[in-house]
Design an enzyme around this catalytic site. Structure first.
Site, PDB file in Angstrom:
ATOM      1  N   ASP A 270      50.052 -15.853 -10.998  1.00  0.00           N
ATOM      2  CA  ASP A 270      49.384 -15.006 -10.005  1.00  0.00           C
ATOM      3  C   ASP A 270      50.379 -14.342  -9.057  1.00  0.00           C
ATOM      4  O   ASP A 270      50.049 -14.042  -7.910  1.00  0.00           O
ATOM      5  CB  ASP A 270      48.353 -15.814  -9.197  1.00  0.00           C
ATOM      6  CG  ASP A 270      47.193 -16.280 -10.057  1.00  0.00           C
ATOM      7  OD1 ASP A 270      46.676 -15.461 -10.834  1.00  0.00           O
ATOM      8  OD2 ASP A 270      46.802 -17.454  -9.941  1.00  0.00           O
TER       9      ASP A 270
ATOM     10  N   LYS B 157      52.453  -9.925 -11.688  1.00  0.00           N
ATOM     11  CA  LYS B 157      53.229  -9.355 -12.798  1.00  0.00           C
ATOM     12  C   LYS B 157      52.602  -8.079 -13.331  1.00  0.00           C
ATOM     13  O   LYS B 157      53.299  -7.147 -13.734  1.00  0.00           O
ATOM     14  CB  LYS B 157      53.344 -10.381 -13.937  1.00  0.00           C
ATOM     15  CG  LYS B 157      54.075 -11.651 -13.585  1.00  0.00           C
ATOM     16  CD  LYS B 157      54.151 -12.600 -14.762  1.00  0.00           C
ATOM     17  CE  LYS B 157      52.815 -13.194 -15.124  1.00  0.00           C
ATOM     18  NZ  LYS B 157      52.252 -14.092 -14.103  1.00  0.00           N
TER      19      LYS B 157
ATOM     20  N   LYS C 117      51.151  -5.592 -12.029  1.00  0.00           N
ATOM     21  CA  LYS C 117      51.460  -4.330 -11.344  1.00  0.00           C
ATOM     22  C   LYS C 117      52.803  -3.764 -11.799  1.00  0.00           C
ATOM     23  O   LYS C 117      52.925  -2.556 -12.057  1.00  0.00           O
ATOM     24  CB  LYS C 117      51.466  -4.548  -9.834  1.00  0.00           C
ATOM     25  CG  LYS C 117      51.730  -3.279  -9.033  1.00  0.00           C
ATOM     26  CD  LYS C 117      51.599  -3.565  -7.553  1.00  0.00           C
ATOM     27  CE  LYS C 117      51.908  -2.335  -6.729  1.00  0.00           C
ATOM     28  NZ  LYS C 117      51.755  -2.594  -5.286  1.00  0.00           N
TER      29      LYS C 117
ATOM     30  N   ALA D 276      45.114 -16.531 -19.219  1.00  0.00           N
ATOM     31  CA  ALA D 276      46.220 -15.993 -18.414  1.00  0.00           C
ATOM     32  C   ALA D 276      45.775 -14.705 -17.737  1.00  0.00           C
ATOM     33  O   ALA D 276      46.005 -13.611 -18.232  1.00  0.00           O
ATOM     34  CB  ALA D 276      47.438 -15.742 -19.300  1.00  0.00           C
TER      35      ALA D 276
ATOM     36  N   HIS E 131      45.443 -11.480 -15.394  1.00  0.00           N
ATOM     37  CA  HIS E 131      46.299 -10.541 -14.683  1.00  0.00           C
ATOM     38  C   HIS E 131      45.463  -9.322 -14.343  1.00  0.00           C
ATOM     39  O   HIS E 131      44.600  -8.914 -15.090  1.00  0.00           O
ATOM     40  CB  HIS E 131      47.546 -10.168 -15.493  1.00  0.00           C
ATOM     41  CG  HIS E 131      47.296  -9.840 -16.926  1.00  0.00           C
ATOM     42  ND1 HIS E 131      46.882 -10.781 -17.842  1.00  0.00           N
ATOM     43  CD2 HIS E 131      47.409  -8.682 -17.612  1.00  0.00           C
ATOM     44  CE1 HIS E 131      46.752 -10.217 -19.036  1.00  0.00           C
ATOM     45  NE2 HIS E 131      47.054  -8.943 -18.925  1.00  0.00           N
TER      46      HIS E 131
ATOM     47  N   LEU F 253      54.777  -8.202  -0.106  1.00  0.00           N
ATOM     48  CA  LEU F 253      55.541  -8.316   1.139  1.00  0.00           C
ATOM     49  C   LEU F 253      54.674  -7.982   2.345  1.00  0.00           C
ATOM     50  O   LEU F 253      54.825  -8.571   3.424  1.00  0.00           O
ATOM     51  CB  LEU F 253      56.753  -7.380   1.087  1.00  0.00           C
ATOM     52  CG  LEU F 253      57.681  -7.407   2.304  1.00  0.00           C
ATOM     53  CD1 LEU F 253      58.432  -8.739   2.367  1.00  0.00           C
ATOM     54  CD2 LEU F 253      58.674  -6.242   2.263  1.00  0.00           C
ATOM     55  N   ASP F 254      53.759  -7.035   2.179  1.00  0.00           N
ATOM     56  CA  ASP F 254      52.912  -6.579   3.283  1.00  0.00           C
ATOM     57  C   ASP F 254      52.018  -7.681   3.846  1.00  0.00           C
ATOM     58  O   ASP F 254      51.582  -7.593   5.003  1.00  0.00           O
ATOM     59  CB  ASP F 254      52.043  -5.407   2.828  1.00  0.00           C
ATOM     60  CG  ASP F 254      51.228  -5.749   1.589  1.00  0.00           C
ATOM     61  OD1 ASP F 254      51.837  -6.049   0.547  1.00  0.00           O
ATOM     62  OD2 ASP F 254      49.983  -5.723   1.663  1.00  0.00           O
TER      63      ASP F 254
ATOM     64  N   THR G 279      54.542  -3.485  -1.766  1.00  0.00           N
ATOM     65  CA  THR G 279      54.174  -3.348  -0.352  1.00  0.00           C
ATOM     66  C   THR G 279      52.694  -3.028  -0.159  1.00  0.00           C
ATOM     67  O   THR G 279      52.307  -2.516   0.884  1.00  0.00           O
ATOM     68  CB  THR G 279      55.013  -2.248   0.313  1.00  0.00           C
ATOM     69  OG1 THR G 279      54.826  -1.014  -0.408  1.00  0.00           O
ATOM     70  CG2 THR G 279      56.490  -2.611   0.324  1.00  0.00           C
TER      71      THR G 279
END
Length: 412
Positions: free
Chosen positions: A13, A16, A18, A39, A41, A319-320, A401
């Site tokens: 999770d 991947k 993206k 699996a 995604h 990261l956001d 981001t």
């Protein structure tokens, strides 16, 4: 020819799909090597068995998708996912997917057995077990009806002897379903070894999508709370018959914080305010298995993962989600009796007794979602990224981001 391999570096999770989606925009082949329909995604559509490359908008460039020999193949899921994609308006999906004739067929029988063994209900484990015991069923067997029936009945007899009346399985219904599938399946099935050899001799851009993640690997994961397949680079090579010399780049995907689903050791887990905040902001609900456990980033795990897969670069995702945190903690070591461990331990007793050593960094408390380049990011965010790079010893090349397809910074 280029081959990019995208692997999960934590417990799955990580996001991947993206990166694979972005890499597949100008790729001619997107492939999966191992795992099954458990699996999950997700980019814009939830996938489980199919490669993410099927949502490539440039389908008219003859972008092909391939399910390799290391996958366990549940035929009903294959057809239902294709139908879902078609219903959502994706074009020519049936013409852009091929399956190796050497995949192991996952039957509803395996799912029934999985329930009896009190595991997850996907049937993945029993299917791999049957394969290793040399009584599994290959996709090529499906096209020989008498042989297929013999193998199914032999497998069912073994389970009947083991579980007795608890084994509730309708063998006639299973065989009848495959009588219906047989003709339709033919168009998708190819000699997997020959197909991949030809692909590697061409000028194709090939993207390989790993299933699950390193910490769920059958040999190197947090055993026994793992999946039944090899999720490592070695598993990719074997599952697709790749020539290792042909691999251009191996990318480890790392979430900017850590999550895992299900049971098993999770040393940095936070069940209080931080964990709740990460769950709410990060929308931490698994594509396959629901609610995830959360924590700050555990670089002990990421560094251990790199010791096995030897990444050329990292993709730091989400990261956001950390944009509003005043302070960010990073796990940098495990200690037992005051002594630092060299690596992530196999011994569960040692892992249970280990204390986590954290490094604290100031948060950036500014939005990162509009950043187009690395230097658009706040300084504290860049320092966080560079700390990860230095600790793991691998460059963070891709930075997610936001949820949009375009919210990805790529560094030179």
């Amino acid at each position: 020819m280029t081959i990019t391999v995208v692997l999960g570096a934590q417990w799955g999770d990580e996001g991947k799909g993206k990166l694979v989606d972005g890499q597949c925009r100008d790729a001619q082949l997107c492939a999966r090597a191992a795992g099954g329909h458990n699996a999950g995604h997700e980019v814009r559509v939830s996938f489980h068995l199919l490669p993410s490359g099927l949502i490539n908008p440039k389908w008219f460039y003859h972008s092909m998708n391939f399910i390799g020999s290391g996958v366990v193949f549940h035929v009903p899921s294959f057809f239902s996912e294709l139908q879902e994609l078609e219903d959502k308006g994706l074009v020519a999906v049936h013409d852009r997917i091929l399956v190796s004739d050497r995949v192991n067929v996952l039957l509803d029988m395996h799912i029934a057995v999985d329930g009896l063994e009190e595991r997850e209900l996907g049937g993945i484990g029993p299917c791999y077990q049957a394969s290793r015991a040399r009584n599994g069923i290959k996709l090529t067997d499906v096209f020989h009806p008498e042989l297929f029936e013999q193998k199914v009945r032999r497998l069912a007899d073994g389970y009947q002897k083991r579980f007795g009346e608890l084994f509730d399985y309708d063998i006639k219904a299973e065989l009848a379903r495959f009588d219906e599938y047989r003709e339709t399946l033919k168009k998708y099935v190819v000699d997997g070894v020959s197909f991949m050899r030809s692909a590697q001799q061409s000028d194709m851009k090939i993207v390989i999508e790993g299933a699950n993640a390193l910490m769920l690997d059958i040999d190197y994961g947090s055993y026994p709370f793992v999946t039944s397949s090899s999720t490592t680079l070695a598993g990719i090579i074997g599952g697709l018959t790749l020539n290792p010399k042909n691999i251009t780049e191996v990318v480890g995907v790392v979430k900017a914080y850590t999550t895992r689903v299900g049971s098993g050791a999770f040393k940095t887990e936070d069940t209080e305010e931080i964990g709740t905040k990460l769950q709410e902001i990060g929308r931490e609900w698994g594509t396959s298995t629901g609610r995830r456990r959360r924590s700050y980033t555990d670089l002990v795990v990421v560094k251990y993962s790199n010791s096995i897969n030897y990444y050329d670069s990292l993709n730091l995702t989400k990261l956001d989600i950390l944009d509003t945190f005043e302070t960010i903690k990073i796990a940098i070591a495990y200690k037992v009796d005051g002594e630092e461990l060299d690596s992530y331990p196999a011994d569960l007793d040692i892992l249970e007794r280990a204390e986590v050593v954290y490094h604290e960094m100031p948060g950036w408390q500014k939005p990162t979602t509009n950043a187009k380049t690395y230097y658009d990011l706040p300084k504290a965010a860049r320092e966080y990224i560079e700390y990860i790079e230095k600790f793991v010893g691998v460059k963070v090349k891709y930075i997610g981001t936001g949820p949009d397809r375009e919210a990805m910074i790529q560094r030179a």
